[in-house]
Design a protein around this motif. Structure first.
Motif, PDB file in Angstrom:
ATOM      1  N   ILE A 278      -0.378  -2.295  -4.804  1.00  0.00           N
ATOM      2  CA  ILE A 278       0.390  -3.127  -5.730  1.00  0.00           C
ATOM      3  C   ILE A 278       0.399  -4.541  -5.151  1.00  0.00           C
ATOM      4  CG2 ILE A 278       2.628  -3.478  -6.842  1.00  0.00           C
ATOM      5  CD1 ILE A 278       3.129  -0.420  -6.107  1.00  0.00           C
ATOM      6  N   GLU A 279      -0.077  -5.518  -5.913  1.00  0.00           N
ATOM      7  CA  GLU A 279      -0.123  -6.909  -5.470  1.00  0.00           C
ATOM      8  C   GLU A 279       0.736  -7.764  -6.387  1.00  0.00           C
ATOM      9  OE1 GLU A 279      -4.306  -8.051  -3.688  1.00  0.00           O
ATOM     10  OE2 GLU A 279      -4.561  -7.181  -5.676  1.00  0.00           O
TER      11      GLU A 279
ATOM     12  N   LEU B 267       9.034   1.134  -6.014  1.00  0.00           N
ATOM     13  CA  LEU B 267       7.573   1.188  -5.892  1.00  0.00           C
ATOM     14  C   LEU B 267       7.042   2.443  -5.203  1.00  0.00           C
ATOM     15  CD1 LEU B 267       6.851  -2.542  -4.985  1.00  0.00           C
ATOM     16  CD2 LEU B 267       6.867  -1.454  -7.243  1.00  0.00           C
ATOM     17  N   ALA B 268       7.847   3.086  -4.379  1.00  0.00           N
ATOM     18  CA  ALA B 268       7.401   4.290  -3.678  1.00  0.00           C
ATOM     19  C   ALA B 268       8.452   5.381  -3.811  1.00  0.00           C
ATOM     20  CB  ALA B 268       7.154   3.984  -2.205  1.00  0.00           C
ATOM     21  N   ASN B 269       7.981   6.607  -3.929  1.00  0.00           N
ATOM     22  CA  ASN B 269       8.869   7.763  -3.872  1.00  0.00           C
ATOM     23  C   ASN B 269       8.942   8.157  -2.404  1.00  0.00           C
ATOM     24  OD1 ASN B 269      10.035  10.273  -3.802  1.00  0.00           O
ATOM     25  ND2 ASN B 269       8.858  11.107  -5.502  1.00  0.00           N
TER      26      ASN B 269
ATOM     27  N   HIS C 169       0.867  -1.176   0.000  1.00  0.00           N
ATOM     28  CA  HIS C 169       0.000   0.000   0.000  1.00  0.00           C
ATOM     29  C   HIS C 169       0.907   1.230   0.000  1.00  0.00           C
ATOM     30  CE1 HIS C 169      -3.557  -2.410   1.211  1.00  0.00           C
ATOM     31  NE2 HIS C 169      -2.627  -3.149   1.803  1.00  0.00           N
ATOM     32  N   VAL C 170       0.739   2.102  -0.992  1.00  0.00           N
ATOM     33  CA  VAL C 170       1.553   3.309  -1.111  1.00  0.00           C
ATOM     34  C   VAL C 170       0.622   4.512  -1.019  1.00  0.00           C
ATOM     35  CG1 VAL C 170       3.181   4.587  -2.561  1.00  0.00           C
ATOM     36  CG2 VAL C 170       3.174   2.086  -2.616  1.00  0.00           C
ATOM     37  N   PHE C 171       0.996   5.491  -0.200  1.00  0.00           N
ATOM     38  CA  PHE C 171       0.156   6.667  -0.011  1.00  0.00           C
ATOM     39  C   PHE C 171       1.042   7.864   0.282  1.00  0.00           C
ATOM     40  CE2 PHE C 171       0.303   3.631   3.408  1.00  0.00           C
ATOM     41  CZ  PHE C 171       0.882   4.343   4.453  1.00  0.00           C
ATOM     42  N   LEU C 172       0.513   9.058  -0.007  1.00  0.00           N
ATOM     43  CA  LEU C 172       1.271  10.279   0.236  1.00  0.00           C
ATOM     44  C   LEU C 172       1.440  10.506   1.734  1.00  0.00           C
ATOM     45  CD1 LEU C 172      -0.332  12.612  -2.441  1.00  0.00           C
ATOM     46  CD2 LEU C 172       2.003  11.733  -2.431  1.00  0.00           C
ATOM     47  N   LYS C 173       2.578  11.044   2.107  1.00  0.00           N
ATOM     48  CA  LYS C 173       2.834  11.366   3.505  1.00  0.00           C
ATOM     49  C   LYS C 173       1.918  12.506   3.945  1.00  0.00           C
ATOM     50  CE  LYS C 173       7.646   9.872   3.664  1.00  0.00           C
ATOM     51  NZ  LYS C 173       9.045  10.280   3.864  1.00  0.00           N
TER      52      LYS C 173
ATOM     53  N   SER D 296       4.677   7.196   1.768  1.00  0.00           N
ATOM     54  CA  SER D 296       4.919   6.128   2.736  1.00  0.00           C
ATOM     55  C   SER D 296       4.355   4.849   2.145  1.00  0.00           C
ATOM     56  CB  SER D 296       4.180   6.430   4.049  1.00  0.00           C
ATOM     57  OG  SER D 296       4.704   7.590   4.652  1.00  0.00           O
ATOM     58  N   TYR D 297       4.715   3.733   2.744  1.00  0.00           N
ATOM     59  CA  TYR D 297       4.195   2.452   2.264  1.00  0.00           C
ATOM     60  C   TYR D 297       4.006   1.499   3.431  1.00  0.00           C
ATOM     61  CZ  TYR D 297       9.068   1.024   2.599  1.00  0.00           C
ATOM     62  OH  TYR D 297      10.340   0.760   3.068  1.00  0.00           O
ATOM     63  N   ARG D 298       3.162   0.507   3.178  1.00  0.00           N
ATOM     64  CA  ARG D 298       2.930  -0.572   4.147  1.00  0.00           C
ATOM     65  C   ARG D 298       2.939  -1.876   3.373  1.00  0.00           C
ATOM     66  NH1 ARG D 298      -2.071   0.386   5.538  1.00  0.00           N
ATOM     67  NH2 ARG D 298      -3.030  -1.462   4.673  1.00  0.00           N
ATOM     68  N   VAL D 299       3.639  -2.865   3.876  1.00  0.00           N
ATOM     69  CA  VAL D 299       3.762  -4.166   3.207  1.00  0.00           C
ATOM     70  C   VAL D 299       2.987  -5.205   4.002  1.00  0.00           C
ATOM     71  CG1 VAL D 299       5.357  -5.993   2.532  1.00  0.00           C
ATOM     72  CG2 VAL D 299       6.025  -3.601   2.257  1.00  0.00           C
TER      73      VAL D 299
END
Length: 77
Positions: free
Chosen positions: A43-44, A64-66, A7-11, A71-74
């Motif tokens: 992204i899966e 996968l993330a800038n 899961h990728v999302f803006l900070k 930020s991201y969560r795996v």
């Protein structure tokens, strides 16, 4: 084989232009109680190999993330 979800999302504090557009559209359609909409991406993929979580984090840091603005969560199943 592991199923990986990233899961990728803006900070927080980074302007989410797409989120603002979605918020405006929802309000325009009558959902006046909607606020602070944030849009991200999921992204899966399947991963074969050792330590899928660590490898997915390396993928995020590399591609996968800038990480300057995102930020991201795996999740690994």
């Amino acid at each position: 084989m592991a199923k990986v979800k990233v899961h990728v999302f803006l900070k927080p504090g980074v302007l989410d232009v797409q989120g603002k557009a979605v918020e405006g559209a929802l309000k325009g359609l009558g959902w006046s109680g909607v606020s602070d909409v944030r849009v991200g991406k999921l992204i899966e993929f399947d991963f074969e190999g050792a330590d899928a979580e660590a490898e997915a984090k390396r993928m995020c840091e590399t591609l996968l993330a800038n990480t300057v603005i995102e930020s991201y969560r795996v999740e690994v199943a």
